[in-house]
Design an enzyme around this catalytic site. Structure first.
Site, short mmCIF file in Angstrom:
data_model
loop_
_atom_site.label_atom_id
_atom_site.label_comp_id
_atom_site.label_asym_id
_atom_site.label_seq_id
_atom_site.Cartn_x
_atom_site.Cartn_y
_atom_site.Cartn_z
CB SER A 128 -0.89 0.00 1.26
OG SER A 128 -1.69 1.15 1.29
CB SER A 164 -2.17 -9.39 -5.54
OG SER A 164 -1.27 -8.60 -6.26
#
Length: 195
Positions: A34, A106
């Site tokens: 992130s 992912s």
């Protein structure tokens, strides 16, 4: 799967769609922590594709969780299902002759491998958006790292949940170095054989 569910062959083939579009369909699978720049890069390259006449679309992690995957949380099982669904949707985009960019953390290598296995050889381009955790935390565009460090977000990737970096991605972009424009140019240059 129910034996009464049968795949229906399309009247227009993927090859015909690609011929009409003037380019192949493929997936750019952006993966990284992130704040690493996945969505920014995916949207910047999508802008490039649009301006150069390519059919393209971006599937963004947060956007997809507003609709298709709104029923999923962030447990390992839900993360796996999140990526499974995205892999299936990306596969459909490729069959439509479109270039689709997926911007998802992912975190698990096995889930990315399953998404890759859905596509023909050379149609899945894994883009590792490689950015140091410290830089991602400094950026913290959504304030998520701060919340994770405060214990408000359990199972946050990179803090208290694992991230498995790709071992052999087709492209690695070091977004802690250089500018966004330089990263996009580097990516486009590496995509030349696919376009």
């Amino acid at each position: 799967m129910d034996a009464n569910i049968v795949w229906h062959e399309e009247a227009v083939t993927a090859a015909e769609r690609e011929q009409q579009n003037g380019h192949p369909g493929f997936v750019l699978w952006f993966t990284g922590l992130s704040g690493s720049g996945k969505s920014t890069l995916a949207n910047a390259v999508d802008r490039y594709f649009h301006e150069h006449g390519y059919q393209s679309y971006v599937l963004d992690g947060d956007n997809v969780r507003h609709g298709l995957n709104q029923d999923l949380g962030f447990s390992p099982e839900d993360r796996e299902e999140n990526i499974r669904r995205i892999g299936e949707v990306a596969h459909l985009f490729v069959k439509a002759g479109t270039i689709v960019s997926t911007a998802f953390i992912s975190p698990y290598e096995s889930d990315r491998a399953k998404a890759r296995a859905l596509l023909p050889e050379g149609r899945f381009i894994e883009v590792f958006v490689d950015c140091p955790l410290e830089t991602c935390e400094e950026r913290d565009p959504k304030g998520l790292y701060k919340k994770a460090r405060a214990g408000e977000i359990p199972s946050f990737t990179g803090i208290n949940a694992p991230y498995e970096p790709p071992r052999q991605p087709e492209v690695t972009l070091k977004t802690g170095e250089g500018t966004g424009e330089e990263n996009v140019k580097e990516l486009v240059d590496k995509l030349t054989p696919f376009l």
